[in-house]
Scaffold this active site. Structure first.
Site, short mmCIF file in Angstrom:
data_model
loop_
_atom_site.label_atom_id
_atom_site.label_comp_id
_atom_site.label_asym_id
_atom_site.label_seq_id
_atom_site.Cartn_x
_atom_site.Cartn_y
_atom_site.Cartn_z
N CYS A 1 17.77 -17.87 15.36
CA CYS A 1 16.51 -17.14 15.21
C CYS A 1 15.68 -17.77 14.09
CB CYS A 1 16.78 -15.67 14.91
SG CYS A 1 15.30 -14.74 14.48
N GLU B 1 11.66 -7.61 8.31
CA GLU B 1 10.45 -8.45 8.26
C GLU B 1 10.70 -9.65 7.35
OE1 GLU B 1 8.18 -7.84 10.35
OE2 GLU B 1 8.73 -5.78 10.83
N SER B 2 10.83 -10.83 8.00
CA SER B 2 11.26 -12.03 7.26
C SER B 2 10.41 -12.30 6.03
CB SER B 2 11.25 -13.26 8.18
OG SER B 2 9.95 -13.50 8.71
#
Lengths: 240, 241
Positions: free
Chosen positions: B30, B86-87
């Protein structure tokens, strides 16, 4: 300055004073632009507001907002006069640059949790636009709003940010200010759901009376009037 | 710890040491999760990585990531053990919490400009996914990448963040690491023009050798194999496990 009128194709670039004060390129009914107005007002940052017709954008807009977006905060006092876009990035910039009335908490974990909470309003916005722009139903809206009811209850304070409004309160407010137009579209369903919000309803009342919110407030009737024109010929200058 | 194997439905919750060290719930391929790995490694923040099968999510995932999302950084040493998602928010949190090797600049204007640049990368990520998942022609991809070539030239430094990689470099790197997948999809139509992307080509070479990028690197061939398996409906999460 446009003094509220939305400048369109063929308009001349407004003659603004050479005072080094940032210019906010905006649209009176844009909820994302509203976030920038609220942050500027909350922190008492002097600025000029220039309103833009978004369907017939003026030719000169590209000089002050290279991607033709609003809100755009044009920092005329900085080297190369850069413009900032993205409402949340503008708000965070203002909070970091100007010490008055901090909107975000200092603690990194609380900051992160507040930013995550604000991201979650996007689900409610999407659901809201689906109703207003696509004549859809509200089935996705109410659970998205209930997230905020639960969170406000969990925080145990009058505002999301504590005893006075802060980043979360102001960044999610534009959705709630527009929520009330649903009373004109689906009165019973609207009332039924609003009754469930035992924490959010008082919060909405407090925010409506808030001095900063009032500085840019649009009534439900005026929001409704604007929304009815949006698909054919947006009437930007209702309040100009 | 799963030591790389992706935990699926029916798996027991991994027994992790009671050491107060954050757990990163992730997936090996991912690109958004990769951002979290890069930030953690760049700042040398101790953490445990737990890999998740995203098509058959384990039943216990909701306890550590309430919205079932990855990446999720579970802060077990904090009160109530919250998880962050949320990266970009995870990365900003790490940069504010841990002072070593600052990834974002200190100046508010430069910080804002770097965040805006990373937001603009959404044009590249969207085009990337449209091309590799929907077989689009990549008409949107190359102009979106042009923006970054122009910006890197404008900044005049080897990395977007200056003389060493920082926030912008690490947040956009995962998609450049996956260019081989675009090539796999487009075949003869693929053209990463090294003259058009002169600055970016040099930057890609630097990032490929970067110690932090290497800490989570998968080769072009491995990325292609993962995507091929995904497109075939038999996602091979454990390719590198």
């Amino acid at each position: 300055m446009s003094a509220g009128k939305h400048l369109a194709k063929g308009s001349t670039k407004p003659a603004l004073p050479d005072d080094g004060v940032p210019r906010l390129y905006s649209m009176r009914f844009c909820p994302y632009a509203q976030r920038a107005h609220l942050a500027l007002k909350a922190k008492k940052v002097p600025h000029h507001s220039v309103y833009i017709n978004l369907t017939e954008k003026p030719e000169w807009l590209v000089e002050v907002s290279p991607l033709l977006k609003v809100p755009a905060l044009h920092l005329v006092a900085e080297k190369d006069q850069p413009s900032l876009i993205e409402s949340l990035i503008i708000a965070e910039y203002l909070d970091e640059k100007y010490a008055h009335n901090p909107l975000l908490p200092k603690d990194p974990l609380q900051r992160a949790q507040d930013k995550i909470l604000v991201e979650r309003i996007n689900v409610a916005f999407s659901a809201f636009w689906h109703i207003v722009m696509e004549d859809g139903n509200a089935v996705n809206l109410w659970p998205a709003i209930y997230t905020f009811e639960t969170e406000l209850a969990k925080r145990g304070t009058s505002y999301f940010s504590g005893d006075k409004p802060g980043y979360v309160d102001y960044m999610i407010w534009p959705l709630f200010e527009r929520l009330s137009i649903l009373q004109f579209r689906m009165k019973e369903e609207y009332n039924l759901n609003m009754q469930r919000y035992v924490k959010l309803s008082p919060w909405i009342d407090l925010m409506t009376k808030d001095e900063v919110v009032q500085s840019h407030f649009v009534s439900p009737e005026h929001h409704w009037e604007y929304f009815r024109t949006i698909k054919t010929n947006p009437n930007y200058d209702i309040l100009a | 710890m799963s030591a790389g194997k992706h935990l699926a439905k029916g798996s027991p919750k991994p027994a992790l040491p009671d050491d107060g060290v954050p757990r990163l719930y992730t997936m090996r391929f991912c690109p958004y999760a990769e951002r979290a790995h890069l930030a953690l490694n760049a700042k040398k923040v101790p953490h445990h990585s737990v890999y998740i099968n995203l098509t058959e999510k384990p039943e216990w995932l909701v306890e550590v990531s309430p919205l079932l999302k990855v990446p999720a950084l579970h802060l077990v040493a904090e009160k109530d053990q919250p998880s962050l998602i949320e990266s970009l928010i995870i990365v900003e949190y790490l940069d504010e919490k841990y002072p070593q090797n600052p990834l974002l600049p200190k100046d508010p204007l430069q910080r804002a400009q770097d965040k805006i640049l990373v937001e603009r990368f959404t044009a590249v990520t969207s085009a990337f996914f449209k091309t590799v998942l929907q077989g689009d022609k990549a008409d949107d991809l190359w102009p979106a990448i042009d923006i970054f070539e122009t910006e890197l030239a404008k900044r005049g430094t080897p990395y977007f963040s200056g003389d060493k990689p920082g926030y912008v470099d690490y947040m956009i790197w995962p998609w450049f690491e996956r260019l081989s997948v675009v090539q796999f999809k487009l075949k003869e139509d693929y053209n990463f023009d090294k003259q058009r992307y002169a600055k970016l080509s040099a930057w890609i070479e630097l990032l490929t050798k970067d110690e932090v990028a290497q800490s989570f690197f998968a080769t072009p061939e491995q990325h292609v194999e993962y995507f091929r398996s995904r497109l075939a409906g038999t996602t091979n999460y454990d390719l590198l496990a």
